[in-house]
Write a protein that holds these residues in place. Structure first.
Motif, PDB file in Angstrom:
ATOM      1  N   ASN A 131      19.202  48.659  11.994  1.00  0.00           N
ATOM      2  CA  ASN A 131      20.587  49.025  11.738  1.00  0.00           C
ATOM      3  C   ASN A 131      21.388  48.906  13.036  1.00  0.00           C
ATOM      4  O   ASN A 131      21.569  49.874  13.757  1.00  0.00           O
ATOM      5  CB  ASN A 131      20.625  50.461  11.189  1.00  0.00           C
ATOM      6  CG  ASN A 131      22.029  50.864  10.808  1.00  0.00           C
ATOM      7  OD1 ASN A 131      22.920  50.032  10.696  1.00  0.00           O
ATOM      8  ND2 ASN A 131      22.235  52.143  10.623  1.00  0.00           N
ATOM      9  N   THR A 132      21.863  47.695  13.324  1.00  0.00           N
ATOM     10  CA  THR A 132      22.531  47.418  14.588  1.00  0.00           C
ATOM     11  C   THR A 132      23.444  46.207  14.434  1.00  0.00           C
ATOM     12  O   THR A 132      23.269  45.414  13.506  1.00  0.00           O
ATOM     13  CB  THR A 132      21.476  47.138  15.697  1.00  0.00           C
ATOM     14  OG1 THR A 132      22.145  46.763  16.892  1.00  0.00           O
ATOM     15  CG2 THR A 132      20.521  46.024  15.294  1.00  0.00           C
TER      16      THR A 132
ATOM     17  N   ARG B 249      19.660  42.498  13.999  1.00  0.00           N
ATOM     18  CA  ARG B 249      20.287  43.174  12.854  1.00  0.00           C
ATOM     19  C   ARG B 249      19.557  42.924  11.537  1.00  0.00           C
ATOM     20  O   ARG B 249      19.705  43.691  10.596  1.00  0.00           O
ATOM     21  CB  ARG B 249      21.755  42.760  12.714  1.00  0.00           C
ATOM     22  CG  ARG B 249      21.921  41.280  12.421  1.00  0.00           C
ATOM     23  CD  ARG B 249      23.332  40.899  12.068  1.00  0.00           C
ATOM     24  NE  ARG B 249      24.236  41.144  13.165  1.00  0.00           N
ATOM     25  CZ  ARG B 249      25.523  40.815  13.153  1.00  0.00           C
ATOM     26  NH1 ARG B 249      26.045  40.220  12.128  1.00  0.00           N
ATOM     27  NH2 ARG B 249      26.289  41.081  14.183  1.00  0.00           N
TER      28      ARG B 249
END
Length: 167
Positions: free
Chosen positions: A148-149, A144
């Motif tokens: 974008n996770t 992250r």
């Protein structure tokens, strides 16, 4: 202190041959920690079957040349060879050219990583430094931090400081 880490080789877990392999130009400067975001597996057989299906998904659905990660660790602390040392992975878009990707098997949004898995990864990182595959001053990231996770999940992300090794 036991620094030896047993790694289950690709042939032992039944990996398919990679379509191609790119070698890192130098020892990795960064380590990126992931989770598989799948239910945890228990026992070597179940974990090996899970790896085969992860590799198949990475190669068919994602179009990767191989399983994306360099190494994968089970909850019992068993380390499985993914792409292995010195190979460019496909785990963190735009960041694979100088890094090593290590995935913890399980979903760590709710589960806490086991002490065995944390200990094994620390041994693996020490081995990487000793063998020259990983720079002594490597930087540790959660996926992250670079994309974008939610990966590697809340609980594993919180445990990242436990993975730092003394130079």
């Amino acid at each position: 202190m036991d620094h030896k880490v047993n790694v289950v080789s690709r042939s032992q877990w039944g990996a398919a041959a990679p379509r191609q392999k790119m070698t890192l130009k130098a020892s990795a400067q960064r380590v990126v920690i992931h989770h598989t975001a799948l239910p945890r597996c228990s026992g070597r057989k179940e974990c090996m079957d899970r790896l085969v299906s992860i590799q198949r998904r990475h190669m068919t659905q994602n179009g990767f040349d191989d399983i994306g990660y360099n190494f994968i660790v089970g909850g019992d602390g068993t380390v499985y060879e993914g792409r292995g040392w010195g190979v460019v992975g496909a785990h963190t878009k735009g960041n694979n050219h100088d890094s090593l990707g290590i995935a913890f098997m399980g979903n760590f949004n709710n589960d806490t990583p086991s002490t065995e898995s944390i200990s094994s990864v620390k041994k693996l990182l020490r081995a990487g430094v000793t063998q020259g595959f990983l720079q002594r001053e490597f930087v540790l990231f959660g996926h992250r931090d670079l994309g974008n996770t939610e990966c590697p999940g809340e609980k594993l992300y919180a445990a990242l400081p436990q993975l730092r090794i003394a130079p």
